[in-house]
Design a protein around this motif. Structure first.
Motif, PDB file in Angstrom:
ATOM      1  N   HIS A   9      53.478  22.954  13.129  1.00 21.76           N
ATOM      2  CA  HIS A   9      54.318  21.833  12.702  1.00 21.76           C
ATOM      3  C   HIS A   9      53.408  20.700  12.233  1.00 21.76           C
ATOM      4  CE1 HIS A   9      57.609  19.065  12.330  1.00 21.76           C
ATOM      5  NE2 HIS A   9      56.855  18.170  12.955  1.00 21.76           N
ATOM      6  N   THR A  10      53.619  20.292  10.994  1.00 21.36           N
ATOM      7  CA  THR A  10      52.801  19.262  10.361  1.00 21.36           C
ATOM      8  C   THR A  10      53.615  17.991  10.174  1.00 21.36           C
ATOM      9  OG1 THR A  10      51.753  21.037   9.107  1.00 21.36           O
ATOM     10  CG2 THR A  10      51.324  18.797   8.373  1.00 21.36           C
ATOM     11  N   THR A  11      53.028  16.856  10.525  1.00 24.73           N
ATOM     12  CA  THR A  11      53.718  15.585  10.299  1.00 24.73           C
ATOM     13  C   THR A  11      53.838  15.322   8.797  1.00 24.73           C
ATOM     14  OG1 THR A  11      51.645  14.354  10.460  1.00 24.73           O
ATOM     15  CG2 THR A  11      52.944  14.590  12.489  1.00 24.73           C
ATOM     16  N   GLU A  12      54.839  14.546   8.462  1.00 22.00           N
ATOM     17  CA  GLU A  12      55.174  14.268   7.055  1.00 22.00           C
ATOM     18  C   GLU A  12      53.984  13.735   6.260  1.00 22.00           C
ATOM     19  OE1 GLU A  12      57.821  14.433   3.966  1.00 22.00           O
ATOM     20  OE2 GLU A  12      58.443  14.805   6.019  1.00 22.00           O
ATOM     21  N   ASN A  13      53.203  12.850   6.859  1.00 20.83           N
ATOM     22  CA  ASN A  13      52.119  12.196   6.125  1.00 20.83           C
ATOM     23  C   ASN A  13      50.915  13.095   5.852  1.00 20.83           C
ATOM     24  OD1 ASN A  13      51.641  12.053   8.947  1.00 20.83           O
ATOM     25  ND2 ASN A  13      50.100  10.473   8.609  1.00 20.83           N
ATOM     26  N   ARG A  14      50.870  14.280   6.445  1.00 12.57           N
ATOM     27  CA  ARG A  14      49.720  15.178   6.240  1.00 12.57           C
ATOM     28  C   ARG A  14      50.083  16.456   5.485  1.00 12.57           C
ATOM     29  NH1 ARG A  14      45.065  13.891   9.279  1.00 12.57           N
ATOM     30  NH2 ARG A  14      44.084  15.275   7.792  1.00 12.57           N
ATOM     31  N   ILE A  15      51.302  16.535   4.975  1.00 15.55           N
ATOM     32  CA  ILE A  15      51.745  17.766   4.301  1.00 15.55           C
ATOM     33  C   ILE A  15      50.848  18.151   3.120  1.00 15.55           C
ATOM     34  CG2 ILE A  15      53.613  18.788   2.937  1.00 15.55           C
ATOM     35  CD1 ILE A  15      55.585  17.530   4.934  1.00 15.55           C
ATOM     36  N   GLN A  20      46.986  22.377   1.303  1.00 19.72           N
ATOM     37  CA  GLN A  20      45.675  22.775   0.789  1.00 19.72           C
ATOM     38  C   GLN A  20      44.901  23.560   1.852  1.00 19.72           C
ATOM     39  OE1 GLN A  20      43.281  19.537  -0.637  1.00 19.72           O
ATOM     40  NE2 GLN A  20      41.749  20.886  -1.505  1.00 19.72           N
ATOM     41  N   TYR A  21      44.961  23.108   3.100  1.00 20.36           N
ATOM     42  CA  TYR A  21      44.278  23.789   4.196  1.00 20.36           C
ATOM     43  C   TYR A  21      44.820  25.219   4.366  1.00 20.36           C
ATOM     44  CZ  TYR A  21      42.039  24.385   8.741  1.00 20.36           C
ATOM     45  OH  TYR A  21      41.260  24.836   9.776  1.00 20.36           O
ATOM     46  N   CYS A  22      46.136  25.376   4.284  1.00 18.21           N
ATOM     47  CA  CYS A  22      46.758  26.707   4.407  1.00 18.21           C
ATOM     48  C   CYS A  22      46.303  27.632   3.294  1.00 18.21           C
ATOM     49  CB  CYS A  22      48.280  26.603   4.381  1.00 18.21           C
ATOM     50  SG  CYS A  22      48.992  26.071   5.918  1.00 18.21           S
ATOM     51  N   ASP A  23      46.299  27.102   2.079  1.00 16.92           N
ATOM     52  CA  ASP A  23      45.930  27.916   0.924  1.00 16.92           C
ATOM     53  C   ASP A  23      44.476  28.352   0.954  1.00 16.92           C
ATOM     54  OD1 ASP A  23      48.491  27.702  -0.058  1.00 16.92           O
ATOM     55  OD2 ASP A  23      48.003  26.115  -1.493  1.00 16.92           O
ATOM     56  N   ASN A  24      43.634  27.579   1.578  1.00 19.56           N
ATOM     57  CA  ASN A  24      42.200  27.881   1.573  1.00 19.56           C
ATOM     58  C   ASN A  24      41.706  28.344   2.940  1.00 19.56           C
ATOM     59  OD1 ASN A  24      41.797  27.132  -1.202  1.00 19.56           O
ATOM     60  ND2 ASN A  24      42.129  25.040  -0.540  1.00 19.56           N
ATOM     61  N   ARG A  50      63.710  17.812  10.133  1.00 21.36           N
ATOM     62  CA  ARG A  50      63.912  16.774   9.135  1.00 21.36           C
ATOM     63  C   ARG A  50      62.646  15.935   8.916  1.00 21.36           C
ATOM     64  NH1 ARG A  50      68.706  18.295   8.789  1.00 21.36           N
ATOM     65  NH2 ARG A  50      70.601  17.767   9.831  1.00 21.36           N
ATOM     66  N   GLU A  51      61.741  16.008   9.849  1.00 16.09           N
ATOM     67  CA  GLU A  51      60.491  15.267   9.737  1.00 16.09           C
ATOM     68  C   GLU A  51      59.333  16.252   9.752  1.00 16.09           C
ATOM     69  OE1 GLU A  51      60.300  12.438  12.871  1.00 16.09           O
ATOM     70  OE2 GLU A  51      62.163  11.462  12.300  1.00 16.09           O
ATOM     71  N   GLY A  52      58.518  16.177   8.752  1.00 15.36           N
ATOM     72  CA  GLY A  52      57.383  17.077   8.680  1.00 15.36           C
ATOM     73  C   GLY A  52      57.777  18.431   8.120  1.00 15.36           C
ATOM     74  N   ARG A  53      56.921  19.397   8.377  1.00 14.42           N
ATOM     75  CA  ARG A  53      57.149  20.742   7.853  1.00 14.42           C
ATOM     76  C   ARG A  53      56.610  21.771   8.835  1.00 14.42           C
ATOM     77  NH1 ARG A  53      54.278  22.070   2.553  1.00 14.42           N
ATOM     78  NH2 ARG A  53      55.795  20.645   1.686  1.00 14.42           N
ATOM     79  N   ASN A  54      57.274  22.917   8.874  1.00 15.11           N
ATOM     80  CA  ASN A  54      56.798  24.039   9.666  1.00 15.11           C
ATOM     81  C   ASN A  54      56.256  25.126   8.755  1.00 15.11           C
ATOM     82  OD1 ASN A  54      57.479  22.876  12.074  1.00 15.11           O
ATOM     83  ND2 ASN A  54      59.346  24.026  12.349  1.00 15.11           N
ATOM     84  N   THR A  55      55.150  25.693   9.174  1.00 14.23           N
ATOM     85  CA  THR A  55      54.545  26.845   8.524  1.00 14.23           C
ATOM     86  C   THR A  55      54.470  27.925   9.592  1.00 14.23           C
ATOM     87  OG1 THR A  55      53.204  25.381   7.155  1.00 14.23           O
ATOM     88  CG2 THR A  55      52.505  27.680   7.293  1.00 14.23           C
ATOM     89  N   ASN A  56      54.739  29.168   9.213  1.00 17.26           N
ATOM     90  CA  ASN A  56      54.715  30.238  10.196  1.00 17.26           C
ATOM     91  C   ASN A  56      53.714  31.301   9.782  1.00 17.26           C
ATOM     92  OD1 ASN A  56      55.889  33.074  11.260  1.00 17.26           O
ATOM     93  ND2 ASN A  56      56.296  31.419  12.699  1.00 17.26           N
ATOM     94  N   LEU A  57      53.002  31.800  10.774  1.00 17.73           N
ATOM     95  CA  LEU A  57      52.076  32.912  10.588  1.00 17.73           C
ATOM     96  C   LEU A  57      52.538  34.042  11.494  1.00 17.73           C
ATOM     97  CD1 LEU A  57      49.490  34.130   9.436  1.00 17.73           C
ATOM     98  CD2 LEU A  57      48.233  32.976  11.284  1.00 17.73           C
ATOM     99  N   LEU A  58      52.987  35.126  10.899  1.00 14.95           N
ATOM    100  CA  LEU A  58      53.443  36.294  11.644  1.00 14.95           C
ATOM    101  C   LEU A  58      52.326  37.323  11.594  1.00 14.95           C
ATOM    102  CD1 LEU A  58      56.085  37.295  13.046  1.00 14.95           C
ATOM    103  CD2 LEU A  58      56.511  38.578  10.948  1.00 14.95           C
ATOM    104  N   GLY A  87      43.880  16.735  14.085  1.00 15.64           N
ATOM    105  CA  GLY A  87      44.206  16.131  15.373  1.00 15.64           C
ATOM    106  C   GLY A  87      45.605  16.516  15.811  1.00 15.64           C
ATOM    107  N   GLN A  88      46.353  15.544  16.304  1.00 16.42           N
ATOM    108  CA  GLN A  88      47.694  15.823  16.806  1.00 16.42           C
ATOM    109  C   GLN A  88      48.750  15.820  15.712  1.00 16.42           C
ATOM    110  OE1 GLN A  88      48.824  13.837  20.344  1.00 16.42           O
ATOM    111  NE2 GLN A  88      46.889  14.242  21.355  1.00 16.42           N
ATOM    112  N   GLU A  89      48.326  15.760  14.458  1.00 14.48           N
ATOM    113  CA  GLU A  89      49.282  15.776  13.356  1.00 14.48           C
ATOM    114  C   GLU A  89      49.689  17.186  12.942  1.00 14.48           C
ATOM    115  OE1 GLU A  89      48.814  11.842  10.869  1.00 14.48           O
ATOM    116  OE2 GLU A  89      46.918  12.944  10.970  1.00 14.48           O
ATOM    117  N   VAL A  90      49.050  18.190  13.539  1.00  9.12           N
ATOM    118  CA  VAL A  90      49.489  19.582  13.397  1.00  9.12           C
ATOM    119  C   VAL A  90      49.585  20.153  14.800  1.00  9.12           C
ATOM    120  CG1 VAL A  90      48.929  21.891  12.559  1.00  9.12           C
ATOM    121  CG2 VAL A  90      48.506  19.915  11.098  1.00  9.12           C
ATOM    122  N   MET A  91      50.796  20.535  15.188  1.00  4.83           N
ATOM    123  CA  MET A  91      51.022  21.140  16.500  1.00  4.83           C
ATOM    124  C   MET A  91      51.179  22.648  16.314  1.00  4.83           C
ATOM    125  SD  MET A  91      53.625  18.318  18.043  1.00  4.83           S
ATOM    126  CE  MET A  91      54.371  17.919  16.468  1.00  4.83           C
TER     127      MET A  91
END
Length: 104
Positions: A9-15, A20-24, A50-58, A87-91
């Motif tokens: 889970h990524t906070t809105e301000n770091r999406i 870019q981090y995910c892609d690389n 509604r706040e931030g974004r989720n990325t999933n790795l299966l 830091g704590q901006e990606v859980m």
């Protein structure tokens, strides 16, 4: 077969930086995991976040022992790398999926 789902889970301000981090970096880390048979890296679409974004790795492993080994050794390394950048901006939320029935 043993499956692990990891949600980031990524906070809105770091999406933008997270994308870019995910892609690389994250993609390269996953590609180099020896014990992973298959994987899917996905952006999660849901009305619940509604706040931030989720990325999933299966991650799909051949057996539970390999999954457990990943949880004990590789996941802490990946989490440490992400923590250094975000830091704590990606859980990180790992979830073990224990199949009851399977048609894969």
């Amino acid at each position: 077969m043993s499956i692990l789902s990891i949600t980031f889970h990524t906070t809105e301000n770091r999406i933008p930086e997270w994308d870019q981090y995910c892609d690389n970096e994250l993609h390269n880390m996953v590609e180099n995991l020896i014990d992973v048979d298959k994987y899917i890296l996905s952006e999660v679409s849901t009305d619940m976040v509604r706040e931030g974004r989720n990325t999933n790795l299966l991650l799909v492993f051949a057996n539970e022992e390999l999954r457990e080994g990943f949880l004990l050794s590789e996941l802490p390394n990946i989490a440490e790398r992400i923590d250094k950048v975000f830091g704590q901006e990606v859980m990180i939320f790992p979830t073990m999926l224990n199949s009851k029935r399977l048609r894969f």
